[in-house]
Design a protein around this motif. Structure first.
Motif, PDB file in Angstrom:
ATOM      1  N   MET A 170      -8.463   5.823  -3.213  1.00  6.64           N
ATOM      2  CA  MET A 170      -8.929   4.520  -2.764  1.00  6.64           C
ATOM      3  C   MET A 170      -7.871   3.837  -1.896  1.00  6.64           C
ATOM      4  N   VAL A 171      -6.610   3.882  -2.372  1.00  3.61           N
ATOM      5  CA  VAL A 171      -5.532   3.250  -1.609  1.00  3.61           C
ATOM      6  C   VAL A 171      -5.328   3.968  -0.283  1.00  3.61           C
ATOM      7  N   SER A 198      -7.599   5.648   1.385  1.00  5.51           N
ATOM      8  CA  SER A 198      -8.722   5.273   2.244  1.00  5.51           C
ATOM      9  C   SER A 198      -8.545   3.855   2.787  1.00  5.51           C
ATOM     10  N   LEU A 199      -8.037   2.964   1.936  1.00  4.71           N
ATOM     11  CA  LEU A 199      -7.797   1.591   2.375  1.00  4.71           C
ATOM     12  C   LEU A 199      -6.734   1.550   3.469  1.00  4.71           C
ATOM     13  N   LYS A 200      -5.681   2.352   3.299  1.00  8.29           N
ATOM     14  CA  LYS A 200      -4.631   2.411   4.329  1.00  8.29           C
ATOM     15  C   LYS A 200      -5.209   2.925   5.649  1.00  8.29           C
ATOM     16  N   LEU A 219       0.808  -1.210   0.000  1.00  8.84           N
ATOM     17  CA  LEU A 219       0.000   0.000   0.000  1.00  8.84           C
ATOM     18  C   LEU A 219       0.841   1.259   0.000  1.00  8.84           C
ATOM     19  N   SER A 230      -8.321   2.760   6.587  1.00  4.53           N
ATOM     20  CA  SER A 230      -9.214   1.729   7.134  1.00  4.53           C
ATOM     21  C   SER A 230      -8.414   0.616   7.791  1.00  4.53           C
ATOM     22  N   LEU A 231      -7.337   0.198   7.142  1.00  2.00           N
ATOM     23  CA  LEU A 231      -6.498  -0.853   7.722  1.00  2.00           C
ATOM     24  C   LEU A 231      -5.831  -0.377   9.003  1.00  2.00           C
TER      25      LEU A 231
END
Length: 275
Positions: A193-194, A196-198, A171, A200-201
């Motif tokens: 998106m990435v 946001s994913l980071k 990521l 979220s993770l």
């Protein structure tokens, strides 16, 4: 030739009694053309015939003069003189005119051939130029297509590589793509998106750690509770043992007191009986 044949028929044929050809060089078919603007225009287009026409003009004039002399001789019934003029002057002059006209025709044909060759060369050059232009346009179009294709495929390849790295779990991978078109907008969307994913993770990791800490604390609390429960049960068991021991002592004392009372009662009865 038709003019010469008419003159010959006038001399040698008994049926022809009148000379019908033009005796004025300006009135015959060739003369009308020769002394018109058409000849001038023709000389302008074919300059090589100028000298030939200069040679032809006096020959043509003399040729018609022989016709006048032949006509005069025939009117005088002097056929021999007419024949002599025809054979010795008319025919040689006609041959000279025909020779010069042939030269003019050859010069004209040469110019026509040269123009034809020039035209063919021009057409060939135009064809070659058209082919070269078509090849050039094709190569230019191909180059532009390759450039346009590269400008499209290179960003898309970067997006594919970036997506593959993200899918593999990296990521922290960077997307080197700065464009204002639809591909650039797609790249910005993937970056968001990435990110946001980071986030979220990261939040999930923090919650996981918090849950693990709470679980550990719950385990410790459970262990403490179990320990307290054991201690309580042990205390309860120890307290019951102590109470039972005290009850035995009480029972023992009561039993001893009962025996003593019984001995006293028995002793009193014995004393009473003894009395």
């Amino acid at each position: 030739v038709a003019w010469a044949n008419s003159v010959s028929n006038f001399i040698f044929s008994d049926k022809v009694t009148k000379l019908t050809v033009a005796v004025d060089g300006r009135e015959c078919g060739f003369g009308k053309w020769f002394y018109s603007n058409k000849k001038t225009e023709f000389v302008q287009r074919v300059p090589k015939v100028r000298s030939i026409f200069v040679t032809i003009e006096p020959l043509h004039t003399k040729l018609h003069e022989t016709a006048v002399r032949i006509n005069n001789a025939m009117q005088k019934q002097d056929q021999a003189a007419a024949m002599a003029i025809y054979n010795e002057e008319t025919l040689p002059l006609l041959g000279s005119v025909q020779k010069e006209l042939k030269s003019a025709i050859e010069a004209t044909n040469a110019i026509v051939d040269n123009q034809h060759k020039l035209l063919e060369s021009l057409i060939h050059s135009v064809r070659i130029l058209s082919i070269v232009s078509a090849v050039g346009v094709f190569i230019l179009s191909l180059g532009m297509a390759l450039l346009i294709g590269a400008s499209i495929t290179r960003p898309l390849r970067s997006l594919v590589d970036f997506s593959g790295k993200v899918a593999a779990g990296n990521l922290d991978s960077k997307l080197d793509l700065n464009q204002a078109d639809e591909v650039g907008q797609l790249g910005d969307a993937m970056r968001r998106m990435v990110e946001s994913l980071k986030n979220s993770l990261q939040q999930a990791d923090e919650k996981s750690k918090e849950a693990a800490l709470q679980t550990e604390q719950a385990k410790l609390a459970t262990a403490e509770a179990e320990k307290a429960k054991l201690q309580a049960e042990r205390a309860k068991r120890d307290g019951m043992l102590a109470a039972a021991s005290e009850a035995e002592e009480v029972v023992g004392v009561m039993a001893a007191s009962s025996e003593e009372l019984s001995r006293q009662v028995e002793h009193a009865e014995n004393d009473a009986m003894a009395q």
